[in-house]
Design a protein around this motif. Structure first.
Motif, PDB file in Angstrom:
ATOM      1  N   ILE A 109       0.838  -1.208   0.000  1.00  0.00           N
ATOM      2  CA  ILE A 109       0.000   0.000   0.000  1.00  0.00           C
ATOM      3  C   ILE A 109       0.871   1.255   0.000  1.00  0.00           C
ATOM      4  CG2 ILE A 109      -0.328   0.108   2.509  1.00  0.00           C
ATOM      5  CD1 ILE A 109      -2.930   1.036  -0.156  1.00  0.00           C
ATOM      6  N   LEU A 145      -4.956  10.235   3.553  1.00  0.00           N
ATOM      7  CA  LEU A 145      -4.924   9.119   2.602  1.00  0.00           C
ATOM      8  C   LEU A 145      -3.520   8.922   2.051  1.00  0.00           C
ATOM      9  CD1 LEU A 145      -8.064   9.457   0.274  1.00  0.00           C
ATOM     10  CD2 LEU A 145      -7.496   7.541   1.754  1.00  0.00           C
ATOM     11  N   ASN A 149      -0.987   7.491   4.378  1.00  0.00           N
ATOM     12  CA  ASN A 149      -1.356   6.179   4.905  1.00  0.00           C
ATOM     13  C   ASN A 149      -1.858   6.252   6.351  1.00  0.00           C
ATOM     14  OD1 ASN A 149      -1.826   3.445   4.609  1.00  0.00           O
ATOM     15  ND2 ASN A 149       0.259   2.842   5.157  1.00  0.00           N
ATOM     16  N   SER A 182      -5.126   7.032   6.828  1.00  0.00           N
ATOM     17  CA  SER A 182      -6.487   6.530   6.701  1.00  0.00           C
ATOM     18  C   SER A 182      -6.497   5.556   5.528  1.00  0.00           C
ATOM     19  CB  SER A 182      -7.504   7.659   6.519  1.00  0.00           C
ATOM     20  OG  SER A 182      -7.241   8.379   5.348  1.00  0.00           O
ATOM     21  N   ARG A 183      -7.471   4.676   5.519  1.00  0.00           N
ATOM     22  CA  ARG A 183      -7.508   3.601   4.523  1.00  0.00           C
ATOM     23  C   ARG A 183      -7.928   4.098   3.149  1.00  0.00           C
ATOM     24  NH1 ARG A 183      -7.962  -1.876   7.109  1.00  0.00           N
ATOM     25  NH2 ARG A 183      -8.192  -2.476   4.938  1.00  0.00           N
ATOM     26  N   LEU A 184      -7.259   3.583   2.141  1.00  0.00           N
ATOM     27  CA  LEU A 184      -7.583   3.892   0.755  1.00  0.00           C
ATOM     28  C   LEU A 184      -8.506   2.794   0.237  1.00  0.00           C
ATOM     29  CD1 LEU A 184      -7.112   5.529  -1.866  1.00  0.00           C
ATOM     30  CD2 LEU A 184      -5.141   4.041  -2.297  1.00  0.00           C
ATOM     31  N   SER A 185      -9.744   3.157  -0.080  1.00  0.00           N
ATOM     32  CA  SER A 185     -10.693   2.171  -0.598  1.00  0.00           C
ATOM     33  C   SER A 185     -10.491   1.995  -2.104  1.00  0.00           C
ATOM     34  CB  SER A 185     -12.130   2.622  -0.324  1.00  0.00           C
ATOM     35  OG  SER A 185     -12.440   3.760  -1.101  1.00  0.00           O
ATOM     36  N   VAL A 186     -11.024   0.912  -2.616  1.00  0.00           N
ATOM     37  CA  VAL A 186     -10.954   0.665  -4.061  1.00  0.00           C
ATOM     38  C   VAL A 186     -11.688   1.770  -4.811  1.00  0.00           C
ATOM     39  CG1 VAL A 186     -11.643  -0.920  -5.903  1.00  0.00           C
ATOM     40  CG2 VAL A 186     -10.740  -1.827  -3.764  1.00  0.00           C
ATOM     41  N   GLU A 187     -12.847   2.169  -4.300  1.00  0.00           N
ATOM     42  CA  GLU A 187     -13.619   3.229  -4.951  1.00  0.00           C
ATOM     43  C   GLU A 187     -12.815   4.524  -5.019  1.00  0.00           C
ATOM     44  OE1 GLU A 187     -14.803   1.380  -2.399  1.00  0.00           O
ATOM     45  OE2 GLU A 187     -16.368   0.201  -3.373  1.00  0.00           O
ATOM     46  N   ARG A 188     -12.132   4.859  -3.927  1.00  0.00           N
ATOM     47  CA  ARG A 188     -11.334   6.083  -3.887  1.00  0.00           C
ATOM     48  C   ARG A 188     -10.146   5.971  -4.839  1.00  0.00           C
ATOM     49  NH1 ARG A 188     -13.516  10.187  -2.061  1.00  0.00           N
ATOM     50  NH2 ARG A 188     -13.685   9.572   0.099  1.00  0.00           N
TER      51      ARG A 188
END
Length: 125
Positions: A4, A39, A42, A44-50
């Motif tokens: 990530i 983001l 790192n 906060s989590r990076l979503s697939v949508e984002r």
């Protein structure tokens, strides 16, 4: 380095190459500048949508943020001795044979129709 983190570094580099600031990205994503900074850092989590949104904003294909590319995958899957390639070759030959049979059938039908037309012409005279 985690996967990530590598993705986030590539996002940061692409953002900088595009000349975008954290504020630009945040505005495009509809989030606060702090949220975007978290983001990219790192925190906060990076979503697939984002990730998809970020790729669209940066005009980059999603795979460019990873260490693979479609070309590498394509070349690995379609070597001459691979099953997929052989299946494609088999379909090509089967379709070619079928097409040949259809053409022969149509040629025979045309020949039969021509004979009928010739007979009708003789009868009309």
């Amino acid at each position: 380095m985690e996967a990530i983190e590598k993705v986030l570094i590539k996002i940061r580099d692409a953002r900088k190459d595009k000349g975008y600031s954290h504020e630009n990205m945040a505005m495009e994503l509809g989030i606060s500048q702090g949220a975007y900074t978290n983001l990219e850092n790192n925190e906060s989590r990076l979503s697939v949508e984002r990730l998809i949104q970020i790729a669209q904003i940066l005009d980059k294909p999603i795979y460019s943020f990873f260490e693979v590319s479609p070309q590498n995958i394509f070349n690995q899957n379609l070597k001459d001795n691979s099953i997929g390639h052989q299946q494609v070759q088999n379909l090509y030959h089967e379709n070619r044979e079928t097409l040949g049979k259809l053409l022969a059938s149509y040629e025979q039908q045309i020949s039969n129709m021509q004979e009928i037309i010739d007979l009708l012409k003789k009868d009309c005279k």
